[in-house]
Motif scaffolding. Structure first.
Motif, PDB file in Angstrom:
ATOM      1  N   ILE A  55       3.520  -0.596   1.366  1.00  0.00           N
ATOM      2  CA  ILE A  55       4.300  -1.847   1.391  1.00  0.00           C
ATOM      3  C   ILE A  55       3.409  -3.033   1.796  1.00  0.00           C
ATOM      4  O   ILE A  55       3.464  -4.095   1.179  1.00  0.00           O
ATOM      5  CB  ILE A  55       5.505  -1.704   2.349  1.00  0.00           C
ATOM      6  CG1 ILE A  55       6.450  -0.609   1.850  1.00  0.00           C
ATOM      7  CG2 ILE A  55       6.251  -3.025   2.499  1.00  0.00           C
ATOM      8  CD1 ILE A  55       7.309   0.014   2.936  1.00  0.00           C
ATOM      9  N   CYS A  56       2.588  -2.841   2.817  1.00  0.00           N
ATOM     10  CA  CYS A  56       1.696  -3.938   3.244  1.00  0.00           C
ATOM     11  C   CYS A  56       0.731  -4.296   2.116  1.00  0.00           C
ATOM     12  O   CYS A  56       0.484  -5.477   1.851  1.00  0.00           O
ATOM     13  CB  CYS A  56       0.929  -3.559   4.505  1.00  0.00           C
ATOM     14  SG  CYS A  56       1.996  -3.443   5.943  1.00  0.00           S
ATOM     15  N   GLU A  57       0.225  -3.271   1.437  1.00  0.00           N
ATOM     16  CA  GLU A  57      -0.702  -3.550   0.330  1.00  0.00           C
ATOM     17  C   GLU A  57      -0.013  -4.253  -0.817  1.00  0.00           C
ATOM     18  O   GLU A  57      -0.589  -5.144  -1.447  1.00  0.00           O
ATOM     19  CB  GLU A  57      -1.326  -2.238  -0.170  1.00  0.00           C
ATOM     20  CG  GLU A  57      -2.550  -1.888   0.627  1.00  0.00           C
ATOM     21  CD  GLU A  57      -3.357  -0.748   0.025  1.00  0.00           C
ATOM     22  OE1 GLU A  57      -4.308  -0.327   0.686  1.00  0.00           O
ATOM     23  OE2 GLU A  57      -3.020  -0.262  -1.080  1.00  0.00           O
ATOM     24  N   ASP A  63      -4.776  -6.101   5.575  1.00  0.00           N
ATOM     25  CA  ASP A  63      -5.326  -6.360   6.909  1.00  0.00           C
ATOM     26  C   ASP A  63      -4.303  -6.059   8.012  1.00  0.00           C
ATOM     27  O   ASP A  63      -4.650  -6.078   9.192  1.00  0.00           O
ATOM     28  CB  ASP A  63      -5.717  -7.836   7.027  1.00  0.00           C
ATOM     29  CG  ASP A  63      -4.512  -8.748   6.797  1.00  0.00           C
ATOM     30  OD1 ASP A  63      -3.810  -8.544   5.778  1.00  0.00           O
ATOM     31  OD2 ASP A  63      -4.244  -9.626   7.641  1.00  0.00           O
ATOM     32  N   MET A  64      -3.061  -5.811   7.644  1.00  0.00           N
ATOM     33  CA  MET A  64      -2.018  -5.593   8.660  1.00  0.00           C
ATOM     34  C   MET A  64      -2.230  -4.235   9.346  1.00  0.00           C
ATOM     35  O   MET A  64      -2.302  -3.211   8.671  1.00  0.00           O
ATOM     36  CB  MET A  64      -0.641  -5.609   7.966  1.00  0.00           C
ATOM     37  CG  MET A  64       0.558  -5.395   8.867  1.00  0.00           C
ATOM     38  SD  MET A  64       0.707  -6.558  10.242  1.00  0.00           S
ATOM     39  CE  MET A  64       0.757  -8.129   9.413  1.00  0.00           C
ATOM     40  N   PRO A  65      -2.339  -4.203  10.681  1.00  0.00           N
ATOM     41  CA  PRO A  65      -2.496  -2.895  11.321  1.00  0.00           C
ATOM     42  C   PRO A  65      -1.227  -2.039  11.200  1.00  0.00           C
ATOM     43  O   PRO A  65      -0.137  -2.493  11.529  1.00  0.00           O
ATOM     44  CB  PRO A  65      -2.783  -3.236  12.782  1.00  0.00           C
ATOM     45  CG  PRO A  65      -2.681  -4.713  12.927  1.00  0.00           C
ATOM     46  CD  PRO A  65      -2.415  -5.331  11.593  1.00  0.00           C
ATOM     47  N   VAL A  66      -1.416  -0.841  10.683  1.00  0.00           N
ATOM     48  CA  VAL A  66      -0.304   0.115  10.544  1.00  0.00           C
ATOM     49  C   VAL A  66      -0.635   1.339  11.396  1.00  0.00           C
ATOM     50  O   VAL A  66      -1.743   1.885  11.305  1.00  0.00           O
ATOM     51  CB  VAL A  66      -0.091   0.519   9.068  1.00  0.00           C
ATOM     52  CG1 VAL A  66       0.946   1.632   8.950  1.00  0.00           C
ATOM     53  CG2 VAL A  66       0.333  -0.677   8.221  1.00  0.00           C
ATOM     54  N   THR A  99      -4.844   2.235  -0.245  1.00  0.00           N
ATOM     55  CA  THR A  99      -6.275   2.367   0.053  1.00  0.00           C
ATOM     56  C   THR A  99      -6.569   1.941   1.491  1.00  0.00           C
ATOM     57  O   THR A  99      -7.576   2.336   2.056  1.00  0.00           O
ATOM     58  CB  THR A  99      -7.136   1.511  -0.915  1.00  0.00           C
ATOM     59  OG1 THR A  99      -6.678   0.171  -0.828  1.00  0.00           O
ATOM     60  CG2 THR A  99      -7.012   1.999  -2.344  1.00  0.00           C
ATOM     61  N   MET A 100      -5.708   1.120   2.084  1.00  0.00           N
ATOM     62  CA  MET A 100      -5.972   0.684   3.465  1.00  0.00           C
ATOM     63  C   MET A 100      -5.814   1.863   4.423  1.00  0.00           C
ATOM     64  O   MET A 100      -5.057   2.800   4.155  1.00  0.00           O
ATOM     65  CB  MET A 100      -5.042  -0.474   3.866  1.00  0.00           C
ATOM     66  CG  MET A 100      -3.584  -0.094   3.931  1.00  0.00           C
ATOM     67  SD  MET A 100      -2.495  -1.506   4.258  1.00  0.00           S
ATOM     68  CE  MET A 100      -2.573  -1.585   6.044  1.00  0.00           C
ATOM     69  N   VAL A 217       5.901  -7.522  -6.796  1.00  0.00           N
ATOM     70  CA  VAL A 217       6.884  -7.329  -5.713  1.00  0.00           C
ATOM     71  C   VAL A 217       8.297  -7.331  -6.290  1.00  0.00           C
ATOM     72  O   VAL A 217       9.124  -6.469  -5.965  1.00  0.00           O
ATOM     73  CB  VAL A 217       6.723  -8.436  -4.635  1.00  0.00           C
ATOM     74  CG1 VAL A 217       7.917  -8.471  -3.695  1.00  0.00           C
ATOM     75  CG2 VAL A 217       5.431  -8.228  -3.856  1.00  0.00           C
ATOM     76  N   GLY A 218       8.593  -8.285  -7.170  1.00  0.00           N
ATOM     77  CA  GLY A 218       9.926  -8.383  -7.770  1.00  0.00           C
ATOM     78  C   GLY A 218      10.304  -7.096  -8.503  1.00  0.00           C
ATOM     79  O   GLY A 218      11.416  -6.575  -8.335  1.00  0.00           O
ATOM     80  N   HIS A 219       9.375  -6.564  -9.301  1.00  0.00           N
ATOM     81  CA  HIS A 219       9.681  -5.345 -10.058  1.00  0.00           C
ATOM     82  C   HIS A 219       9.862  -4.142  -9.130  1.00  0.00           C
ATOM     83  O   HIS A 219      10.760  -3.317  -9.342  1.00  0.00           O
ATOM     84  CB  HIS A 219       8.594  -5.080 -11.105  1.00  0.00           C
ATOM     85  CG  HIS A 219       8.618  -6.087 -12.221  1.00  0.00           C
ATOM     86  ND1 HIS A 219       9.708  -6.248 -13.046  1.00  0.00           N
ATOM     87  CD2 HIS A 219       7.698  -6.999 -12.626  1.00  0.00           C
ATOM     88  CE1 HIS A 219       9.465  -7.223 -13.920  1.00  0.00           C
ATOM     89  NE2 HIS A 219       8.254  -7.700 -13.678  1.00  0.00           N
TER      90      HIS A 219
END
Ligand code: BDR
Ligand code: CA
Length: 314
Positions: A55-57, A63-66, A99-100, A217-219
């Motif tokens: 979701i973040c990707e 860059d969001m820490p998960v 990949t993150m 994102v919309g799709h």
């Protein structure tokens, strides 16, 4: 200009969790997302942490820490909800491999350290899955409780009663002991129960508006909603799917969209029959101290307008 509110999202994605995270990431004026912590819930932890990264990707925020938090409730065996969310938790569209990287730190440690490091009263916790990580953090580090600005959670029900059992809503049912710790903690709590989320129903028009954004994102959101919808339309005969979890973020962005009552809410932890029930004193029939703002209604037109407007930014 007001400073954005610092929040930590604690989540078990879940299609509606995904929309909540996207809404937060699309709203930097109001929301400063410090990190996303996964918990076992709709599906087991290896999937909820992976889904959080997907979701973040998707939002371009690798860059969001998960973090991965707890893989099982405090005292009970994990109950999952593949019957609602599918095998992956995010069934619907074809999912990319993230990949993150997952952060090495345990999610509960991240919650504790962040609350200790940031000025007291400036970090809001947004649990949109079972309350395990928050319950464990409060139990292990009670000093952080008074540092929490607010807990804005999705869980429970009064008028709508239960969705996983006749008496209980899923997030509270999965870990009632953790929920009990949170509701008794004394931290300021705002609750988005099924009473309000069942009024935040997607429509064919909204899904087509989201598709018409014609973005990745919309799709994805349209396809997640299409999948998720089938469960509620079959079960409740409702028109669309309830976007439970995004109610928490929408509330932080525009609290005027919601109305509720400041009441006493306690969690049933012993009865087999009503385990995980949120016993909410909506009518004020006891003298038990109010401990939570329990939301009952939403301006759904405003809610869906906000969602479309924000998702269009991603
Ligand atoms: C809650 O349970 C999950 O299935 C949803 O993601 C939401 O958090 C609704 O009962
Ligand atoms: Ca959820």
């Amino acid at each position: 200009m007001t400073t954005p509110r610092k929040i930590i999202i604690d989540t078990d994605p879940g299609q509606d969790d995904a929309v909540a995270i996207l809404l937060a990431l699309a709203s930097p004026e109001e929301i400063d997302l410090l990190g996303v912590v996964a918990v076992a819930g709709n599906v087991p932890l290896p999937l909820t942490e992976k889904n959080s990264r997907i979701i973040c990707e998707l939002a371009g925020r690798s860059d969001m820490p998960v973090f991965a938090g707890c893989d099982a409730p405090m005292k009970r065996k994990l109950v999952t909800a593949e019957h609602v969310h599918g095998k992956t938790g995010l069934d619907g569209p074809q999912l990319p491999e993230p990949t993150m990287q997952l952060q090495a730190q345990h999610g509960v440690d991240f919650i504790i350290e962040t609350l200790r490091a940031e000025p007291a009263g400036t970090v809001t916790l947004v649990p949109i899955g079972p309350l395990t990580n928050i319950g464990v953090a409060f139990r292990r580090a009670p000093d952080i409780i008074e540092r929490v600005q607010e807990v804005v959670l999705m869980g429970g029900a009064y008028f709508e009663v239960g969705n996983i059992t006749p008496a209980a809503e899923f997030n509270i049912y999965v870990d009632p002991e953790a929920a009990d710790i949170v509701f008794k903690s004394g931290a300021p709590i705002t609750v988005m129960p099924l009473d309000v989320t069942h009024k935040a129903l997607t429509s064919a028009k909204w899904i087509s508006d989201v598709k018409a954004l014609d973005t990745n994102v919309g799709h994805m959101v349209a396809s997640w909603t299409d999948f998720f919808e089938r469960f509620d339309t079959e079960k409740y005969g409702s028109q669309g799917a309830p976007l439970h979890d995004p109610c928490t973020i929408a509330y932080l962005i525009d609290p005027g969209l919601f109305q509720g009552r400041f009441i006493n809410v306690e969690i049933e932890t012993t009865s087999e029959l009503t385990l995980g029930m949120t016993v909410a004193d909506w009518w004020g029939v006891t003298d038990r101290e109010p401990n939570a703002m329990f939301i009952g209604s939403v301006n759904d037109t405003g809610f869906f307008r906000l969602l479309t407007e924000r998702l269009a930014r991603l």
